[in-house]
Each structure stands twice: as C-alpha cells, then as structure tokens.
Design an enzyme around this catalytic site. Structure first.
Site, PDB file in Angstrom:
ATOM      1  N   ILE A  29       6.492  10.807 -13.600  1.00  0.00           N
ATOM      2  CA  ILE A  29       5.739  11.457 -14.673  1.00  0.00           C
ATOM      3  C   ILE A  29       4.658  12.346 -14.066  1.00  0.00           C
ATOM      4  O   ILE A  29       3.865  11.894 -13.240  1.00  0.00           O
ATOM      5  CB  ILE A  29       5.069  10.390 -15.583  1.00  0.00           C
ATOM      6  CG1 ILE A  29       6.111   9.371 -16.099  1.00  0.00           C
ATOM      7  CG2 ILE A  29       4.304  11.034 -16.734  1.00  0.00           C
ATOM      8  CD1 ILE A  29       7.173   9.948 -17.002  1.00  0.00           C
ATOM      9  N   TRP A 153       0.578   4.348  -3.855  1.00  0.00           N
ATOM     10  CA  TRP A 153       0.878   5.658  -4.441  1.00  0.00           C
ATOM     11  C   TRP A 153      -0.153   6.735  -4.141  1.00  0.00           C
ATOM     12  O   TRP A 153       0.019   7.889  -4.551  1.00  0.00           O
ATOM     13  CB  TRP A 153       1.053   5.547  -5.969  1.00  0.00           C
ATOM     14  CG  TRP A 153       0.061   4.669  -6.657  1.00  0.00           C
ATOM     15  CD1 TRP A 153       0.272   3.396  -7.100  1.00  0.00           C
ATOM     16  CD2 TRP A 153      -1.304   4.964  -6.977  1.00  0.00           C
ATOM     17  NE1 TRP A 153      -0.873   2.871  -7.667  1.00  0.00           N
ATOM     18  CE2 TRP A 153      -1.851   3.820  -7.611  1.00  0.00           C
ATOM     19  CE3 TRP A 153      -2.121   6.074  -6.796  1.00  0.00           C
ATOM     20  CZ2 TRP A 153      -3.167   3.761  -8.059  1.00  0.00           C
ATOM     21  CZ3 TRP A 153      -3.434   6.024  -7.232  1.00  0.00           C
ATOM     22  CH2 TRP A 153      -3.943   4.880  -7.851  1.00  0.00           C
ATOM     23  N   ASN A 154      -1.222   6.391  -3.453  1.00  0.00           N
ATOM     24  CA  ASN A 154      -2.273   7.416  -3.319  1.00  0.00           C
ATOM     25  C   ASN A 154      -2.029   8.418  -2.185  1.00  0.00           C
ATOM     26  O   ASN A 154      -2.468   9.552  -2.270  1.00  0.00           O
ATOM     27  CB  ASN A 154      -3.657   6.762  -3.190  1.00  0.00           C
ATOM     28  CG  ASN A 154      -3.743   5.801  -2.038  1.00  0.00           C
ATOM     29  OD1 ASN A 154      -2.721   5.404  -1.465  1.00  0.00           O
ATOM     30  ND2 ASN A 154      -4.946   5.415  -1.697  1.00  0.00           N
ATOM     31  N   VAL A 231      -4.875  -6.287  -2.854  1.00  0.00           N
ATOM     32  CA  VAL A 231      -4.992  -7.651  -2.316  1.00  0.00           C
ATOM     33  C   VAL A 231      -4.007  -8.613  -3.009  1.00  0.00           C
ATOM     34  O   VAL A 231      -3.327  -9.387  -2.313  1.00  0.00           O
ATOM     35  CB  VAL A 231      -6.452  -8.152  -2.415  1.00  0.00           C
ATOM     36  CG1 VAL A 231      -6.543  -9.627  -2.039  1.00  0.00           C
ATOM     37  CG2 VAL A 231      -7.350  -7.301  -1.515  1.00  0.00           C
ATOM     38  N   GLU A 251      -2.615  -3.457   4.928  1.00  0.00           N
ATOM     39  CA  GLU A 251      -3.680  -2.493   4.624  1.00  0.00           C
ATOM     40  C   GLU A 251      -3.977  -2.621   3.141  1.00  0.00           C
ATOM     41  O   GLU A 251      -3.236  -2.094   2.307  1.00  0.00           O
ATOM     42  CB  GLU A 251      -3.203  -1.066   4.940  1.00  0.00           C
ATOM     43  CG  GLU A 251      -3.014  -0.789   6.404  1.00  0.00           C
ATOM     44  CD  GLU A 251      -4.319  -0.732   7.171  1.00  0.00           C
ATOM     45  OE1 GLU A 251      -5.390  -0.755   6.546  1.00  0.00           O
ATOM     46  OE2 GLU A 251      -4.255  -0.689   8.412  1.00  0.00           O
ATOM     47  N   CYS A 285      -8.537   3.785  -0.713  1.00  0.00           N
ATOM     48  CA  CYS A 285      -8.828   2.376  -0.455  1.00  0.00           C
ATOM     49  C   CYS A 285     -10.181   2.160   0.215  1.00  0.00           C
ATOM     50  O   CYS A 285     -10.874   1.193  -0.059  1.00  0.00           O
ATOM     51  CB  CYS A 285      -7.732   1.802   0.429  1.00  0.00           C
ATOM     52  SG  CYS A 285      -7.452   2.821   1.888  1.00  0.00           S
ATOM     53  N   GLY A 455      -7.431  -6.957   4.900  1.00  0.00           N
ATOM     54  CA  GLY A 455      -6.219  -6.758   5.689  1.00  0.00           C
ATOM     55  C   GLY A 455      -6.139  -7.462   7.016  1.00  0.00           C
ATOM     56  O   GLY A 455      -7.065  -8.150   7.454  1.00  0.00           O
ATOM     57  N   GLU A 459      -3.803   0.185  11.749  1.00  0.00           N
ATOM     58  CA  GLU A 459      -2.879   1.311  11.849  1.00  0.00           C
ATOM     59  C   GLU A 459      -3.531   2.370  12.735  1.00  0.00           C
ATOM     60  O   GLU A 459      -4.726   2.357  12.985  1.00  0.00           O
ATOM     61  CB  GLU A 459      -2.575   1.875  10.453  1.00  0.00           C
ATOM     62  CG  GLU A 459      -1.810   0.867   9.616  1.00  0.00           C
ATOM     63  CD  GLU A 459      -1.065   1.465   8.435  1.00  0.00           C
ATOM     64  OE1 GLU A 459      -1.703   2.075   7.571  1.00  0.00           O
ATOM     65  OE2 GLU A 459       0.172   1.286   8.383  1.00  0.00           O
TER      66      GLU A 459
END
Ligand code: NDP
Length: 485
Positions: A29, A153-154, A231, A251, A285, A455, A459
């Site tokens: 969408i 999704w960010n 979380v 993460e 985040c 976390g 990374e």
C-alpha cells in the site's frame, strides 16, 4: 533503467524470480495515496523448502572459494547499486514513504557501503597460529552455513545488505525475509548480487509474515538467524532459535536518551535532536526520543526547535524538495496517534504538532512534548514515530541515572562542550551505540547494536565477522604421543 514497482515475482530463489500465487496475498500500500501499488504472495511451504534447499546446496561451493573471490562479487554488487541508486531510491520511497531526499543518500548507498566494506575485508578473514613449544594450534575461521535474515520495514534495502554482506563475505548463504509491509527492495538486492556473480542460491528472498520467519528459523538446516525488529518479536525469534542452539544477532527496539547540557552548542544540539527524532518520520530504532535538556538551556532549545520545525515540508515524498514523509502504514499512524493522546492525557505539554496532516496519506505532524516526566508512557515505551519528548534535568549524576532507567539500551547521546564530561557520560551510558555532539550516524566501519533488551551482537564493522563465522581449533602434534598406559 527504470524499475517497475510491481516485481517480476514475489520471491528470488536459486538465482531467479519465483512465483507461487497460492500463498497469502500481501498488498503493498502506498503510504501517500493509500492505494495498492504492488502485490506479492507469502511463501508457501514449497517455496520455503526451495529456498532453504538452494541455500544449503550453494553454500558449500561458495565457502570453498577464496575470500578475495567472494569479496569481488560483493564489491561489484556495491558498484551496481551505486550506479542504480536513483531507481533503487525511488523504489525504497514507494515501499516505505520516506522522502526521496532521504532515500537517495541513506538507503541503497548504505547497502552499497556494507557490500563494499565486507567485500573489501573478505580476503583478509583468517584464523591464527599459536605456537606451543614444538606443537602448535591453528584456528580456521569457518562459515556457519545457512543464515536467515529477517527485516523490519523502516530500512528495507539497508537491512537486506547489512545482514547479507557480512554473511556472504564469511562464506555463508542467506535466506532473507523482508517485512510484509515493505517486501520490494530486498528483491533488488538479491537480483543485483546475482547479476554481480553471486552463485544461484547464495542470497534468496522469500516473502511472508511471522509464520514464514518462524518456519525458516526452526528448520534444522539453518545455523543462524539475524533479526531486525521489535523486542516482542525478538523474544519469540530468540526463543525459537534457542531450541536448535542457533547463533543469533538481535537488532531490536529502543527508547534512547539524548542529553543536552547548558554548555552545548545550541544549533548542533537542536540539529541532533531533529536527526534523532524526525528523520524517516521518526521511524528509526536508535532515535533519541527522551531528550533531557538542562534547565538553563531549556527555553532557548524549545524556541529554536520550534523555529527549525517550521521548515518541515510534507508532501509527495517523490518530490525532492519534500523533507518529511508519511508514516509507513495506517496501523503505525494509529499507534503513534495513540501515544500522542496518552502524552496529553498524562499531562505532558504539547509544544507543537500532534495532528494528522490532511485526510489522505499517513502524514503526521512532527510532534514535540515538553515537561515530560520519567514515568509517563511517552517516556517509557518505544513510539516509532515523529514524537520528541523533552525532560528537564539539573545535574550530571541525576541525568545519567535517569537516562539508564530503561530496559532498552540501543543508543545514547550527549551534547556538551565539556570534553571530560562527554567521555564520562558515554562511559556511564548503558547503551551499545553512543554519540558525542552528534546523533544517529551509522557508518559501516563502526559496530552498531544494542545492550539490555535492545539486542545481542553487533552489525557492521569487523565485529560482524565474529557473528557470521566460527573458529575451528586444530591441535597439531610434532612430538610422540604420551599416553598414561
Ligand atoms: P516487528 O518486530 O513487528 O517485525 C520484524 C520482522 O520480524 C518482520 O519481518 C516480521 O514479519 C518478523 N516476525 C514477526 N513475528 C515473527 C516470528 N514469530 N518469527 C519470525 N519472524 C517474525 O518489527 P517492525 O517491522 O514493526 O519494525 C519496527 C521495530 O524494529 C521497532 O521496534 C524498531 O526499533 C526495530 N528496529 C530495530 C533496528 C535495530 O537495528 N536495532 C533497526 C530498525 C528497526 P511481518 O511483520 O512481516 O509479520
């Protein structure tokens, strides 16, 4: 090259696009028009099997290649991503609603950085030699095998590459599941890696919701799972991975403190607070959403923040002059509006924003609350939207204790011109990623990740190599074996 929004097929497996329309439809969408702009289908058990089987098969030969050979593929993919940055950024903007002004510099480019960095170090990943008199031990750095990546999704392009690049550099294969909200961009990462020379099956993308993620991480062929998510999801994924004693990188979310002392450079502090709360419409985040401002600078800070927020330009995120996009979907808009209502109910002072903008598209005004106290919901829970809370403080010890009074530990920042105080503060922060006189930068060369509930593992940087490989220890005897009988 122009990319169609509708992908060739839902999944990318074994070097090719694969479709199976018997899976649950996942409409994409548009966060601006609220209309369906593409559609993919969740992976069926047959698709999941195909992806895992391809990854398992391909990984063996990939791990046998030299690091330099693997690195060459990753570096080529990085170059291709940079060449196609504009089209990839347009796709990311369509997938997420983030302004093109942002995606052009922060998404595909960040994916390219990761591929370039890990491609660059792939040839230098080694074990070590330990001399023990005449005998010796050597260690072999070995790939884990098949790794599963699960994304939020960010930052869909970035997350797909931040997980894929170190995994592939170390000789692993990956099956990546993007968020159902933003399924499009990871397919391009897979396609480009394949075009750059990654053998079929080394990087696969399958679509789906939580069940697909669960099926992947509980499969006996899977050695590791790396999740970027909330979380509550982290708890579930970690527990599912634990059943098979799998390696994990988690993460997760945050509620990070950003501490501004009286002696800070006001313009920089306001800029840091803007970057740490309103970039990507607040859907980041590591955002420093609890902004502790020392009493002497508070009114000047609020005044300057309001002035600078007047330069927010909302609108079609594909228009490059727009610097503030909508939230990703209707659900996220509703969640964030709920937090704003709670902030008002619990007595925080609404300085600006707070309202939905227009009736079409998930636009929400950047929102600032002042006089927020530690116990208010907006100061305790992750909102994941454009809501900044200002909390007052008087001295260093007090603010450090309050900054750490949270179960999260992703990031923390301090603005001050007192050098010693800046270093004391970051030493005291219970957070994995800290900033002095800036906020929210995440270069690939620096480890990124969280402490406490935010976390496990890191990374980026050389640190990530340890999370995608393991050491085999080999004892070599040069002398006769001495046995007791
Ligand atoms: P979610 O936790 O809702 O989802 C993350 C991913 O996990 C999605 O792909 C989701 O699938 C999948 N998933 C959900 N349930 C399961 C399950 N039981 N087993 C396996 N996979 C599952 O996060 P969001 O997508 O809403 O992203 C926002 C969150 O991500 C925030 O908390 C944010 O702080 C965090 N985040 C952390 C970052 C970091 O680096 N620390 C960076 C970016 C975001 P689906 O949604 O498709 O059902």
């Amino acid at each position: 090259m122009a990319y169609d929004i509708q992908p060739t097929a839902s999944h990318f497996i074994d070097g090719a696009y694969v479709e199976d329309t018997t899976g649950t439809p996942i409409p994409v969408i548009c966060p601006v028009s609220e209309e369906e702009i593409a559609r993919v289908y969740a992976a069926t058990p047959a698709i999941i099997e195909k992806a895992l089987a391809a990854a398992k098969r391909a990984q063996v030969a990939w791990a046998k290649m030299t690091g330099t050979e693997r690195g060459r593929v990753l570096r080529k993919a990085a170059d291709m991503i940079r060449e196609r940055n504009h089209d990839l950024s347009v796709l990311e903007t369509n997938d997420t609603g983030k302004p093109l002004q942002e995606t052009l510099v922060a998404d595909a480019t960040s994916a390219a950085d990761a591929l370039e960095y890990f491609g660059g170090i792939a040839g230098s990943l080694t074990g070590e030699h330990v001399q023990l008199g005449e005998d010796f031990v050597y260690t072999r750095r070995e790939a884990l095998g098949v790794c599963v990546g699960i994304g939020a999704w960010n930052y869909p392009t970035q997350i797909a590459a931040w997980k894929g690049a170190p995994a592939l550099a170390c000789g692993n294969a990956m099956v990546f599941k993007p968020s159902e909200t933003t399924p499009l961009c990871a397919l391009k990462v897979a396609e480009i890696l394949h075009e750059a020379g990654a053998p079929a099956g080394i990087y696969n993308v399958v679509q789906g919701m939580g069940e697909v993620g669960h099926a992947l991480i509980t499969d006996p062929r899977v050695a590791k799972v790396s999740l970027t998510g909330s979380v509550p999801t982290g708890r579930k994924v970690y527990a599912a991975a634990a059943e098979g004693i799998r390696h994990v990188t988690m993460e997760l979310g945050g509620k990070s403190p950003l501490v501004i002392f009286d002696d800070a450079n006001l313009e920089d502090a306001v800029g840091g607070a803007i970057l740490g709360n309103f970039y990507s419409s607040g859907q980041v985040c590591s955002n420093g959403t609890r902004v502790f401002v020392q009493k002497g600078i508070k009114e000047a800070f609020l005044k300057r923040l309001s002035e600078r927020l007047a330069h927010v330009k909302m609108g079609d995120p594909l228009d490059e002059s727009v610097n503030f996009g909508p939230l990703v979907n209707a659900k996220q808009l509703e969640i964030v509006q709920g937090f704003i209502a709670k902030g008002v109910d619990e007595g925080a002072r609404l300085v600006c924003g707070g309202e939905r903008e227009g009736t079409r598209g998930y636009f929400l005004q950047p929102t600032v609350f002042a006089d927020v106290t530690d116990t208010m919901t907006i100061a305790r829970e992750e909102i994941f939207g454009p809501v900044l809370s200002v909390l007052d403080f008087e001295d260093e010890d007090e603010v450090l204790a309050r900054a750490n009074e949270t179960d999260f530990g992703l990031a923390a920042g301090v603005f001050t011109n007192d050098l010693s105080r800046a270093h004391r503060m970051v030493a005291g922060f219970e957070a994995g990623t800290c900033y002095i006189n800036t906020y929210n930068l995440a270069p690939v060369e620096a480890p990124f990740g969280g402490s406490k509930l935010s976390g496990v593992g890191r990374e980026n940087s050389k640190n990530a190599v340890d999370h995608y490989s393991e050491m085999k220890s080999v004892y070599v005897a040069m002398t006769p074996v001495e046995a007791p009988f």
